[in-house]
Design an enzyme around this catalytic site. Sequence first.
Site, PDB file in Angstrom:
ATOM      1  N   TYR A 123     -13.042   3.877 -15.936  1.00 20.99           N
ATOM      2  CA  TYR A 123     -13.185   4.901 -15.476  1.00 20.99           C
ATOM      3  C   TYR A 123     -12.648   5.651 -15.897  1.00 20.99           C
ATOM      4  O   TYR A 123     -12.954   6.848 -15.194  1.00 20.99           O
ATOM      5  CB  TYR A 123     -11.829   4.617 -13.703  1.00 20.99           C
ATOM      6  CG  TYR A 123     -12.292   3.208 -13.116  1.00 20.99           C
ATOM      7  CD1 TYR A 123     -12.706   3.557 -11.682  1.00 20.99           C
ATOM      8  CD2 TYR A 123     -11.915   2.081 -13.550  1.00 20.99           C
ATOM      9  CE1 TYR A 123     -13.047   2.082 -11.105  1.00 20.99           C
ATOM     10  CE2 TYR A 123     -12.061   0.921 -12.683  1.00 20.99           C
ATOM     11  CZ  TYR A 123     -13.000   1.441 -10.838  1.00 20.99           C
ATOM     12  OH  TYR A 123     -13.040   0.203 -10.160  1.00 20.99           O
ATOM     13  N   PHE A 411      -1.739  -1.256  -5.729  1.00 17.28           N
ATOM     14  CA  PHE A 411      -2.872  -1.044  -3.972  1.00 17.28           C
ATOM     15  C   PHE A 411      -4.177  -1.763  -4.102  1.00 17.28           C
ATOM     16  O   PHE A 411      -4.153  -1.512  -4.898  1.00 17.28           O
ATOM     17  CB  PHE A 411      -1.930   0.086  -3.895  1.00 17.28           C
ATOM     18  CG  PHE A 411      -2.386   1.652  -4.574  1.00 17.28           C
ATOM     19  CD1 PHE A 411      -3.903   1.275  -4.718  1.00 17.28           C
ATOM     20  CD2 PHE A 411      -2.004   1.487  -5.333  1.00 17.28           C
ATOM     21  CE1 PHE A 411      -4.820   2.599  -5.646  1.00 17.28           C
ATOM     22  CE2 PHE A 411      -2.048   2.653  -6.792  1.00 17.28           C
ATOM     23  CZ  PHE A 411      -2.998   3.051  -6.045  1.00 17.28           C
TER      24      PHE A 411
END
Length: 411
Positions: A123, A411
């Site tokens: 990322y 999450f």
Amino acid sequence: MTTELRVLEPAEFDHWYARLELAFGGVAEAPEERALWQELTEHGRSLGVWDGDECVGTAGAFTFRLSVPGGAAVPAAGVTMVSVAATHRRRGVLRSMMRRQLDDVRSWGEPLAVLTASEPAIYGRFGYGIATQQLHARIDTARVSLAVPQGTDDVRLRFAEPGAPGVRDACEAVYARLVPGRPGMLVRRPGWERLPVLDPESARKGSSPLQCVLAERDGEVVGYARYFNRPEWDESGAKGTIALRDLEALDPAAYAALWRMLFDIDLTSAVETYNRPVDDAWQHLVSDIRRCQVGVRDSLHVRLVDVGAALEARTYQAPVDVVFEVQDAFCPWNEGRWRLTGDAKGASCERTADPADLSLSVRELGAAYLGGASLTSLAAAGRVRELRQGALAEAALGFSSTVAPWLPHGF
């Protein structure tokens, strides 16, 4: 080959999620785990890439608020459930999802995007910087003792059912009081209180069901610990392990009482913890840190979607007046010079034509944003350039945090 990127429809969820599971190894989650994620998934903020009737790419974005230095809870898109089918590698699927997603986040007025990465090398090219770390340890409780502070014996401990509504609510109240004091924590929205007590039997791997102990003072819950007990025996006797899921407390005595209880559980000789702050205080209570096998790894990756709004949303440990020259090829609206002026009371960050003091990419700003990565350290790696003498020290001190930033759960 033609593919279509579109927002997820509720009726498509089962196929979309099955393709996500396939990309992460193909092992189906427990029904209760999948059901929780289905309830938490925000379909209008989720994307799928389709090749005909087949989903070949997935990505989602939860609606979060993230604590930042100064205690504010800043809107942030929690990037999640990102996958690309093995059959569609190197065709721009991931890039197309990241492009659409960051454009969406900007349109939603959220200055931050955050994620946890299955592979941390992915990322950075999209502007995400590693902003927090998590500490893991295996503590040899047969050979390590604790020196607890005064008042520890005054704390009452009792077992409680982890998922009972009253118990869960009491733990959530403790958690909520702690959020403003540590950058990187998430304000848990309704429904998310179920995640810390999720306990599918198929995931226990020989451990007990999830256990919960409450710490109380004068009838008030002031802390809690949730953990699994993993029994083990050999010829010399019991050598079980306590696997800690989470432990939070409002004061040092309650914190120490819970840790001492974990150390004292019968028939065990180790406590394992997988995600704690790097400055977790138990490291100062133990008698022998070498027998705790401490390590760290990356945790929360932060991306500034709106540089000005993000830098204004936090406060600064010391006064700072610095002009940043920001590079951001993926989100070019952030490129250029920004003057940040701030202190412990607040900040402003605006476009400027003044000469730059520091040059860096948005990735470095993301890494430093919560106070976990030092701008000085990033400069030593050649990722920040000082253009005005003294600007680096000023900015590094301003961006620092008195406590280590930490993401308590994924999450």
